[in-house]
Structure formats: C-alpha cells, structure tokens
Scaffold this motif. Structure first.
Motif, PDB file in Angstrom:
ATOM      1  N   PHE A 128      -5.772  -5.566  -1.529  1.00  0.00           N
ATOM      2  CA  PHE A 128      -5.976  -4.922   0.334  1.00  0.00           C
ATOM      3  C   PHE A 128      -4.262  -3.732   0.479  1.00  0.00           C
ATOM      4  O   PHE A 128      -4.879  -2.255   0.777  1.00  0.00           O
ATOM      5  N   VAL A 129      -3.803  -4.039   0.404  1.00  0.00           N
ATOM      6  CA  VAL A 129      -1.758  -2.744   0.866  1.00  0.00           C
ATOM      7  C   VAL A 129      -1.888  -2.200  -0.738  1.00  0.00           C
ATOM      8  O   VAL A 129      -1.791  -0.731   0.263  1.00  0.00           O
ATOM      9  N   ARG A 130      -2.581  -1.972  -1.715  1.00  0.00           N
ATOM     10  CA  ARG A 130      -2.799  -1.280  -2.643  1.00  0.00           C
ATOM     11  C   ARG A 130      -3.708  -0.181  -1.968  1.00  0.00           C
ATOM     12  O   ARG A 130      -3.421   1.359  -2.034  1.00  0.00           O
ATOM     13  N   ASP A 151       2.428   1.794  -7.220  1.00  0.00           N
ATOM     14  CA  ASP A 151       2.949   1.370  -8.511  1.00  0.00           C
ATOM     15  C   ASP A 151       4.140   0.298  -7.611  1.00  0.00           C
ATOM     16  O   ASP A 151       4.819  -0.449  -8.079  1.00  0.00           O
ATOM     17  N   ALA A 152       4.467   1.228  -6.084  1.00  0.00           N
ATOM     18  CA  ALA A 152       5.745   0.361  -5.904  1.00  0.00           C
ATOM     19  C   ALA A 152       5.379  -1.310  -5.869  1.00  0.00           C
ATOM     20  O   ALA A 152       6.398  -1.442  -4.402  1.00  0.00           O
ATOM     21  N   HIS A 201       6.578  -6.227  -1.063  1.00  0.00           N
ATOM     22  CA  HIS A 201       7.754  -4.405  -0.957  1.00  0.00           C
ATOM     23  C   HIS A 201       6.573  -3.622  -1.080  1.00  0.00           C
ATOM     24  O   HIS A 201       6.294  -4.202  -2.368  1.00  0.00           O
ATOM     25  N   LEU A 202       7.585  -2.663  -0.587  1.00  0.00           N
ATOM     26  CA  LEU A 202       6.679  -1.256  -1.139  1.00  0.00           C
ATOM     27  C   LEU A 202       7.573   0.030  -0.839  1.00  0.00           C
ATOM     28  O   LEU A 202       8.614  -0.422   0.250  1.00  0.00           O
ATOM     29  N   ALA A 203       7.061   1.161  -0.949  1.00  0.00           N
ATOM     30  CA  ALA A 203       8.178   2.668  -0.735  1.00  0.00           C
ATOM     31  C   ALA A 203       8.140   2.298   0.202  1.00  0.00           C
ATOM     32  O   ALA A 203       7.734   2.278   1.822  1.00  0.00           O
ATOM     33  N   GLU A 204       9.526   2.477   1.342  1.00  0.00           N
ATOM     34  CA  GLU A 204       9.886   3.151   2.766  1.00  0.00           C
ATOM     35  C   GLU A 204       9.199   3.815   2.837  1.00  0.00           C
ATOM     36  O   GLU A 204       7.986   3.577   4.353  1.00  0.00           O
ATOM     37  N   LYS A 205       8.143   4.928   2.688  1.00  0.00           N
ATOM     38  CA  LYS A 205       7.362   5.828   3.418  1.00  0.00           C
ATOM     39  C   LYS A 205       5.942   5.236   3.124  1.00  0.00           C
ATOM     40  O   LYS A 205       5.129   5.871   4.502  1.00  0.00           O
ATOM     41  N   ASP A 206       5.801   3.995   2.924  1.00  0.00           N
ATOM     42  CA  ASP A 206       4.824   2.987   2.859  1.00  0.00           C
ATOM     43  C   ASP A 206       5.306   2.312   3.989  1.00  0.00           C
ATOM     44  O   ASP A 206       3.080   1.680   4.012  1.00  0.00           O
TER      45      ASP A 206
END
Length: 79
Positions: free
Chosen positions: A12-14, A21-22, A39-44
């Motif tokens: 779901f998050v992807r 990939d982050a 855990h994910l990229a700051e911009k996301d």
C-alpha cells in the motif's frame, strides 16, 4: 501472519510514494503490541500521511483489521 501484515503495508505504501525503493517496513513486537515502522523518503511523507491524516488513518484501519486476528494492538509509525 505478521509477515503478511508487513508485506501488505509495504504494498500500500509503495503505491502512494514516488521513491518506491526507499520504502522499508520494520516490525517490532512485544506481548501486547505490534509496531510497524514505515521508513520512507522525506519528500514522500506527505503522500503517505495525506491531507488531515486521512491516508495514514485508512492504512491504520486496514492493518488493525489484520492485527485483530493476532489479539494484539497494532501501531503504525512513519519514520
């Protein structure tokens, strides 16, 4: 069961983020609680949280339904 919960959340998050990939999901567990750390990229972060937290609330509802089968509380944390 826990691995399936983790895989579903990652799926779901992807779908919501640009940097797929982050995305990494960590699972911590004690006797009463399952904690899923996203855990994910700051911009996301905004894409996952959504306006007024609507997306993260929807993710929590889905994951809580899966967690109900374990008899434990489930918590999501966006890192």
């Amino acid at each position: 069961m826990r691995e399936k919960m983790k895989e579903n959340l990652a799926f779901f998050v992807r779908e919501l983020v640009e940097e797929k990939d982050a995305v990494r999901i960590d699972l911590e567990e004690d006797r009463e609680t399952i904690i899923l750390k996203i855990h994910l990229a700051e911009k996301d972060r905004g894409a996952v949280i959504g306006v007024n937290g609507k997306r993260i609330k929807a993710l929590k509802e889905v994951i809580h339904m899966e967690g109900f089968k374990t008899g434990k509380k489930v918590r999501l944390e966006v890192i």
